[in-house]
Write an enzyme that holds these catalytic residues in place. Sequence first.
Site, PDB file in Angstrom:
ATOM      1  N   GLY A   1       0.814  -1.196   0.000  1.00 10.80           N
ATOM      2  CA  GLY A   1       0.000   0.000   0.000  1.00 10.80           C
ATOM      3  C   GLY A   1       0.853   1.252   0.000  1.00 10.80           C
TER       4      GLY A   1
ATOM      5  CB  CYS B   1       2.168   2.987  10.630  1.00 11.18           C
ATOM      6  SG  CYS B   1       1.135   2.273   9.344  1.00 11.18           S
TER       7      CYS B   1
ATOM      8  CD  GLN C   1      -7.321  -0.055   8.192  1.00  9.48           C
ATOM      9  OE1 GLN C   1      -8.121  -0.962   8.414  1.00  9.48           O
ATOM     10  NE2 GLN C   1      -6.048  -0.133   8.545  1.00  9.48           N
TER      11      GLN C   1
ATOM     12  N   GLY D   1      -3.539  -5.786   0.171  1.00  9.27           N
ATOM     13  CA  GLY D   1      -3.844  -7.197   0.346  1.00  9.27           C
ATOM     14  C   GLY D   1      -4.010  -7.642   1.782  1.00  9.27           C
ATOM     15  CG  HIS D   2      -1.334  -6.445   5.185  1.00 11.34           C
ATOM     16  ND1 HIS D   2      -1.449  -6.099   6.515  1.00 11.34           N
ATOM     17  CD2 HIS D   2      -0.807  -5.375   4.566  1.00 11.34           C
ATOM     18  CE1 HIS D   2      -0.993  -4.870   6.684  1.00 11.34           C
ATOM     19  NE2 HIS D   2      -0.609  -4.402   5.517  1.00 11.34           N
TER      20      HIS D   2
ATOM     21  CG  ASN E   1      -4.567   4.321  10.053  1.00 10.03           C
ATOM     22  OD1 ASN E   1      -4.862   5.496   9.915  1.00 10.03           O
ATOM     23  ND2 ASN E   1      -3.352   3.933  10.401  1.00 10.03           N
TER      24      ASN E   1
ATOM     25  CB  THR F   1       8.940 -10.411 -13.400  1.00  9.57           C
ATOM     26  OG1 THR F   1       9.932 -10.210 -14.415  1.00  9.57           O
ATOM     27  CG2 THR F   1       8.105 -11.631 -13.729  1.00  9.57           C
TER      28      THR F   1
END
Length: 393
Positions: free
Chosen positions: A81, A339, A193, A214-215, A165, A251
């Site tokens: 992110g 964070c 979020q 994703g997480h 968040n 890639t």
Amino acid sequence: MGQDEHPALAGRPVYLDYNATTPMDPRVVDVIQAALTTDFGNPSSAHAYAEGPRRRLTRAREQVAALLHAAPATVVFTASGSEADALAVRGAVLARAATVTGRPHVITQVTEHPAVLAACRHVQRWHDVDVTYLPVDRYGRINPGDVRAAITPETVLVTVMHANNETGTLQPIADIAEITRPRGILLHTDAAQGAGKVDLDVDKLGVDLLTIVGHKVYAPKGIAALYVREGVTLEPIIGGGGQERGLRAGTENVALAAALGAAADLAARGLAAGETGRLARLRDQLQAELTERLPGRVHLHGHPTLRLPNTLNIGIDDVIGRELLAAAPDVAGSTGSACHSGDDQPSASLLALGLTPGQAASALRLSLGRWTTAQQVTAAADSLTAALLTSGG
């Protein structure tokens, strides 16, 4: 949906830190394993081993786009992110710098995600860009009128997160878009979020750029995506090959992209099945049970209604949040953004609401998710209350 106990959570403390990270959904793990096992090829190759990876990338793009009610071609995969936020901010500023006569100008707000603030500081320092940091009200919401007043002829980007968040407060993104769109100013929102908790429709929001991670949606760490509205030009921050429409060289990590796609599909199905309401009921149950056990001592931080359905940020009188969590090992919560873990300084986001340092230090952020149950909510309230009373608080 997904209420069978997660194998990583079974027999362990009640997990109430879903805003920090989510456990991977086992169905997402299955997708990763299949991709790693059978589709190892480079999707840019011209032989048969590229066909499977290309199909997986295409499918993942379609799934992420569907969650956002967007076109697949608008989805750009990144490794985090923070990278997506940097691409949005730095990419937009560098691409549009030549379109203004003076120094390019960016507008954000003081409670913005650290990744966005870091990107803003970067363009300030290295690209001679002016940045305006707008205040928020006592609920943590920005005033669209302040955005309008801050705009100058050199404004090229407004970036305001979709939901805070720490408090879960939702920002008036659509209202801001009504200000930026007619002026040709790009609008970015970090929606990490909100994804999977509330419906995200890029057209209804009116955004040009949107970050999804994703997480935060039961996929692995190390994969994210940036929605880039068709027609928006960005300057890449990672150069090299032509992957991801030339916006992100390297890639592609097919397995993780496929995982994010699968997670997005599960999130969309969960929303359709009423996940937003289920989370909100559990959040309100947790707040009510703590308030009942500790009458007059529990104070909500953030907006009472315009907030994420899974997020409860409260202060408890005469308590230090981190000390209470340490005394209640049966509950895995937090005192603020992951964070800033390990930082004993009061939360800047909470101070921006007008709280005193002492009030900010009393904060608990309890965030719920796919495997949270009503029984766990009660157990967490019992554990926190017992730890508080045992310590004499």
